[in-house]
Design an enzyme around this catalytic site. Structure first.
Site, short mmCIF file in Angstrom:
data_model
loop_
_atom_site.label_atom_id
_atom_site.label_comp_id
_atom_site.label_asym_id
_atom_site.label_seq_id
_atom_site.Cartn_x
_atom_site.Cartn_y
_atom_site.Cartn_z
N LEU A 151 27.23 43.65 34.96
CA LEU A 151 25.85 43.17 35.06
C LEU A 151 25.56 42.64 36.47
O LEU A 151 26.45 42.10 37.13
CB LEU A 151 25.62 42.08 34.02
CG LEU A 151 25.71 42.60 32.58
CD1 LEU A 151 25.98 41.47 31.60
CD2 LEU A 151 24.44 43.34 32.20
N HIS B 61 36.55 39.11 24.89
CA HIS B 61 37.50 39.97 25.62
C HIS B 61 38.86 39.90 24.92
O HIS B 61 39.29 38.82 24.51
CB HIS B 61 37.62 39.50 27.08
CG HIS B 61 38.52 40.37 27.88
ND1 HIS B 61 38.16 41.65 28.29
CD2 HIS B 61 39.79 40.20 28.30
CE1 HIS B 61 39.17 42.20 28.94
NE2 HIS B 61 40.17 41.33 28.97
N GLU C 92 31.55 37.57 37.81
CA GLU C 92 32.87 38.20 37.85
C GLU C 92 33.18 38.76 36.46
O GLU C 92 32.92 38.09 35.46
CB GLU C 92 33.93 37.16 38.25
CG GLU C 92 35.25 37.76 38.58
CD GLU C 92 36.40 36.73 38.59
OE1 GLU C 92 37.53 37.13 38.36
OE2 GLU C 92 36.11 35.54 38.80
N ASP D 27 34.68 39.65 32.98
CA ASP D 27 35.54 38.95 32.03
C ASP D 27 35.93 37.55 32.52
O ASP D 27 37.09 37.12 32.40
CB ASP D 27 36.80 39.79 31.72
CG ASP D 27 36.44 41.12 31.08
OD1 ASP D 27 35.50 41.16 30.27
OD2 ASP D 27 37.09 42.14 31.38
#
Ligand code: GAR
Length: 218
Positions: free
Chosen positions: A96, A112, A146, A148
């Site tokens: 994104l 995650h 950044e 995850d």
């Protein structure tokens, strides 16, 4: 109970976490409802899950856009049109833009399949096995630019067992994801969890973790 938070779920594929979130939202007193599912890919199983549950869904196909910026303008417009309060990324595999992340700061969650900050990105389980870790797990966190990364809401650990294949480990972690993500969304939607100085703090508890496998020392 105060009004349930309106959630938009972003997917790219299978949709098993979407399914777990739908089940949670169907429970009485759960503080969130899913009002829109968006996939960046056509014909993925997750869209069928949304359809079966009667949740409005749409495809915003990233391949039809010249760049990430214009793709995310449409993504953002669809979420706002649905009056979404919170976004849950559930196997959403697009990076994104900073603008999108900042516009939804502390209102966008991700799951995650590792104990972050270890093993960000793809091929998580292969890398965990290669590293020889004895515990793996999953992390629900707020989204930052950044990949995850971002303030951690909750984590669950599962053991890595001798002889595990990446698929064996993925399956075990996924079971934990399906419990952890609904819990994390509940904590955020109810106002129990919030971000202070880039750490998640809780109103009525110290921390949140799933099953913890204690080592033995004999
Ligand atoms: C899940 O394991 C999720 O944690 C992972 O993709 C899978 C999606 O499965 N997400 C990431 O790796 C994000 N970096 P699902 O479509 O069945 O929920």
């Amino acid at each position: 109970m105060s009004a349930r938070k309106r959630v938009g779920v972003l997917i790219s594929g299978r949709g098993s976490n979407l399914s777990a979130l739908i089940d949670a939202c169907n429970k009485p007193n759960y503080p969130a409802e899913i009002v829109l599912v968006i996939s960046n890919r056509q014909d993925v199983p997750g869209l069928k899950i949304a359809l079966k549950s009667g949740i409005p869904m749409m495809v915003v196909d990233h391949k039809k856009y010249a760049d990430r910026e214009t793709f995310q303008v449409d993504l953002d417009a669809a979420l706002r049109h649905a009056n979404v309060d919170l976004i849950c990324n559930a196997g959403f595999m697009r990076l994104l833009t900073e603008k999108f992340v900042e516009d939804w700061r502390d209102r966008q969650l991700n799951i995650h399949p590792s104990l972050l900050p270890a093993f960000k990105g793809l091929h998580t389980h292969e890398r965990a096995l290669e590293a020889g870790v004895k515990l793996s797990g999953c992390t629900a966190h707020f989204v930052r630019t950044e990949m995850d990364a971002g303030p951690i809401i909750a984590q669950a650990a599962v053991p890595v067992l001798p002889g595990d294949s990446a698929d064996d480990l993925a399956k075990r972690v996924l079971e934990a994801e399906h419990k952890l993500y609904p819990l994390a969304l509940k904590l955020v939607a109810s106002g129990e969890a919030s971000v202070k100085k880039e750490q998640v703090v809780f109103k009525n508890r110290q921390t949140v973790h799933g099953p913890y496998i204690a080592p033995w020392f004999d």
